[in-house]
Design a protein around this motif. Structure first.
Motif, short mmCIF file in Angstrom:
data_model
loop_
_atom_site.label_atom_id
_atom_site.label_comp_id
_atom_site.label_asym_id
_atom_site.label_seq_id
_atom_site.Cartn_x
_atom_site.Cartn_y
_atom_site.Cartn_z
N GLY A 89 0.69 -1.34 0.10
CA GLY A 89 0.00 -0.15 -0.38
C GLY A 89 0.86 1.27 -0.05
N ASP A 90 0.25 2.41 -0.35
CA ASP A 90 0.82 3.65 -0.64
C ASP A 90 1.99 3.47 -1.75
OD1 ASP A 90 -0.64 4.79 1.15
OD2 ASP A 90 0.85 5.51 2.55
N VAL A 91 1.28 2.87 -2.80
CA VAL A 91 2.02 2.60 -4.19
C VAL A 91 2.48 4.17 -4.64
CG1 VAL A 91 1.95 2.06 -6.56
CG2 VAL A 91 0.97 0.59 -4.71
N ALA A 92 1.32 5.10 -4.31
CA ALA A 92 1.48 6.52 -5.20
C ALA A 92 1.52 7.40 -4.08
CB ALA A 92 0.09 6.63 -5.64
N PHE A 93 2.10 8.53 -4.38
CA PHE A 93 2.49 9.84 -3.99
C PHE A 93 1.13 10.45 -3.39
CE2 PHE A 93 3.11 14.39 -3.46
CZ PHE A 93 4.24 14.55 -2.46
N ASN A 94 0.15 10.51 -4.15
CA ASN A 94 -1.01 11.12 -4.02
C ASN A 94 -2.14 10.72 -4.75
OD1 ASN A 94 -2.92 12.66 -2.64
ND2 ASN A 94 -2.03 14.75 -3.47
N GLY A 95 -2.35 9.60 -5.04
CA GLY A 95 -3.66 9.05 -5.94
C GLY A 95 -4.72 9.33 -5.72
N PRO A 96 -5.55 9.64 -4.52
CA PRO A 96 -6.69 10.26 -4.45
C PRO A 96 -6.91 11.53 -5.26
CG PRO A 96 -6.03 9.45 -2.31
CD PRO A 96 -4.74 9.30 -3.05
N ALA A 97 -5.95 12.42 -5.21
CA ALA A 97 -5.92 13.50 -5.98
C ALA A 97 -5.67 13.40 -7.25
CB ALA A 97 -5.15 14.83 -5.22
N SER A 98 -4.63 12.35 -7.65
CA SER A 98 -3.94 12.37 -9.07
C SER A 98 -3.94 10.84 -9.31
CB SER A 98 -2.57 12.98 -9.05
OG SER A 98 -1.93 12.78 -10.20
N PRO A 99 -4.95 10.43 -10.27
CA PRO A 99 -4.81 9.23 -10.56
C PRO A 99 -3.87 8.62 -11.69
CG PRO A 99 -7.20 10.02 -10.81
CD PRO A 99 -6.14 11.11 -10.43
N ALA A 100 -3.07 9.65 -11.97
CA ALA A 100 -1.76 9.77 -12.77
C ALA A 100 -0.68 9.05 -11.83
CB ALA A 100 -1.30 10.88 -13.28
N ASP A 101 -0.74 9.42 -10.74
CA ASP A 101 0.14 8.84 -9.90
C ASP A 101 -0.05 7.24 -9.62
OD1 ASP A 101 1.41 11.32 -9.24
OD2 ASP A 101 0.67 11.18 -7.09
N LEU A 102 -1.33 6.77 -9.75
CA LEU A 102 -1.51 5.54 -9.49
C LEU A 102 -1.02 4.85 -10.87
CD1 LEU A 102 -5.52 5.31 -7.99
CD2 LEU A 102 -3.08 4.57 -6.87
N ALA A 103 -1.60 5.25 -11.92
CA ALA A 103 -0.95 4.76 -13.28
C ALA A 103 0.42 4.65 -13.32
CB ALA A 103 -1.50 5.61 -14.44
N PHE A 104 1.23 5.71 -12.93
CA PHE A 104 2.69 5.53 -12.79
C PHE A 104 3.21 4.45 -11.98
CE2 PHE A 104 6.97 7.15 -11.25
CZ PHE A 104 7.31 7.17 -12.38
N GLY A 105 2.59 4.64 -10.75
CA GLY A 105 3.22 3.41 -9.71
C GLY A 105 2.75 2.07 -10.24
N ALA A 106 1.43 1.82 -10.98
CA ALA A 106 1.13 0.55 -11.42
C ALA A 106 2.23 0.11 -12.41
CB ALA A 106 -0.22 0.47 -11.86
N ALA A 107 2.56 0.91 -13.25
CA ALA A 107 3.60 0.78 -14.20
C ALA A 107 5.02 0.30 -13.68
CB ALA A 107 3.79 1.78 -15.14
N ALA A 108 5.20 1.18 -12.60
CA ALA A 108 6.70 0.64 -11.88
C ALA A 108 6.44 -0.66 -11.46
CB ALA A 108 6.87 1.75 -10.78
N LEU A 109 5.27 -1.18 -10.88
CA LEU A 109 5.19 -2.42 -10.42
C LEU A 109 5.39 -3.65 -11.27
CD1 LEU A 109 2.35 -2.09 -7.66
CD2 LEU A 109 4.71 -1.79 -7.33
N ARG A 110 4.76 -3.31 -12.50
CA ARG A 110 4.66 -4.18 -13.53
C ARG A 110 6.26 -4.39 -14.26
NH1 ARG A 110 -0.21 -1.44 -14.98
NH2 ARG A 110 0.86 -0.25 -16.53
N ALA A 111 7.20 -3.35 -13.87
CA ALA A 111 8.53 -3.21 -14.83
C ALA A 111 9.36 -4.01 -13.76
CB ALA A 111 8.94 -1.78 -14.74
N LEU A 112 8.88 -4.45 -12.60
CA LEU A 112 9.93 -5.01 -11.60
C LEU A 112 10.23 -6.50 -12.09
CD1 LEU A 112 8.16 -4.28 -8.12
CD2 LEU A 112 10.20 -3.47 -8.99
N GLY A 113 9.39 -7.16 -13.02
CA GLY A 113 9.66 -8.52 -13.43
C GLY A 113 8.81 -9.44 -12.76
N PRO A 114 9.27 -9.81 -11.47
CA PRO A 114 8.40 -10.97 -11.10
C PRO A 114 6.74 -10.52 -10.74
CG PRO A 114 10.43 -10.43 -9.77
CD PRO A 114 10.29 -9.37 -10.69
N ARG A 115 6.02 -11.42 -10.59
CA ARG A 115 4.58 -11.24 -10.33
C ARG A 115 4.50 -10.24 -9.15
NH1 ARG A 115 -0.01 -14.60 -8.38
NH2 ARG A 115 -1.79 -13.56 -9.22
#
Length: 283
Positions: free
Chosen positions: A44-70
């Protein structure tokens, strides 16, 4: 069934516009690439300020996918908001914020069977929210525990259930509110949960409660040195937890990479209402 290596990372606070914690995330990314675990759980707290900026959520989600492992993830208050009656940042969880999490990251709660364990992820923002999803999540937890068969259970949540006293009824935005906390802990005990893994307060800690280990993951992002030294009498450092799961056994170690630097926000939070969300943009 063999052992499984699981990494629990939390409180990364990622953003394309407020990149204060990108260096520590890069160190974590490199570690996962160099020695990939079988599974990563973001607490949790993937994002800096997801409630105000869904772009933060999108950015964080992309960073998780880029890690490699599931990677599985659960929402934090900086992703999805807070229970309306227990909101410090005036960002109550609502339909739009829940949908943004689901669109960019995934489900708010889930269960996964690995290495003789049932892993369960829950959304603590719902606890005390009185939204329909709160009751649905409680039903899900009961059913996930009742149907686990001979597997042990480990539950991932963002906010800790309590600090020092599980019976404390004082208002707090640091732990699960009293009424849902009692229901949650009773359900975990009745369901045979062995481990509760949490985060939120940006410090590593381990306690024992009613036969369960409650283990707090440190952040990769920032720490509040003054607060932690006052409350815990220790110097907080960023890092993550590495778990080894096998049937009937779960052990963990604290990893504090030497190139993860201590980003102390004590000075900022002391003069800005106790939150980093008011920091100015930083590319």
């Amino acid at each position: 069934m063999g052992a499984l290596r699981l990494v629990h990372v939390s409180d990364t606070h990622l953003s394309p516009t407020h990149g204060y914690f990108a260096d520590n995330w890069a160190v974590f990314h490199e570690a996962m690439q160099a020695d990939p675990p079988d599974l990563i759980v973001h607490g949790g707290d993937v994002a800096f300020n997801g409630p105000a900026s869904p772009a933060d959520l999108a950015f964080g989600a992309a960073a998780l996918r880029a890690l490699g492992p599931r990677c599985l993830a659960i929402p934090g208050n900086h992703d999805i908001g807070e229970a309306p009656s227990f909101s410090r940042l005036a960002q109550p969880v609502n339909d739009a914020r829940m949908q943004a999490w689901r669109d960019h990251v995934g489900p708010q709660w889930w269960a996964e069977d690995v290495a003789g364990w049932r892993l369960i992820g829950l959304d603590t923002a719902l606890m005390g929210s009185e939204l329909p999803e709160e009751a649905a999540q409680e039903v899900f937890l009961a059913e996930a525990l009742a149907s686990r068969g001979g597997q042990d259970a480990m539950v991932f949540i963002h906010m800790p259930p309590f600090d020092a006293d599980p019976a404390d009824t004082a208002f707090s935005t640091s732990v699960i509110p009293p009424a849902p906390r009692a229901r949650f802990l009773d359900a975990c005990v009745a369901g045979g949960v062995k481990v509760i893994a949490c985060g939120h307060l940006h410090v590593y800690r381990r306690i024992r409660h009613r036969g369960m280990d409650i283990v707090w993951a440190p952040p990769t992002a920032m720490v509040d040195v003054r607060r932690v030294q006052r409350q815990r009498r220790r110097f907080p450092r960023p890092g993550y937890l590495e778990w080894r799961l096998e049937p009937g056994r779960a052990v963990h170690r604290l990893v504090e990479p030497p190139r993860m630097f201590v980003i102390d926000v004590s000075g900022w939070t002391a003069t800005s209402g106790g939150t980093t969300t008011t920091l100015p943009p930083r590319a």
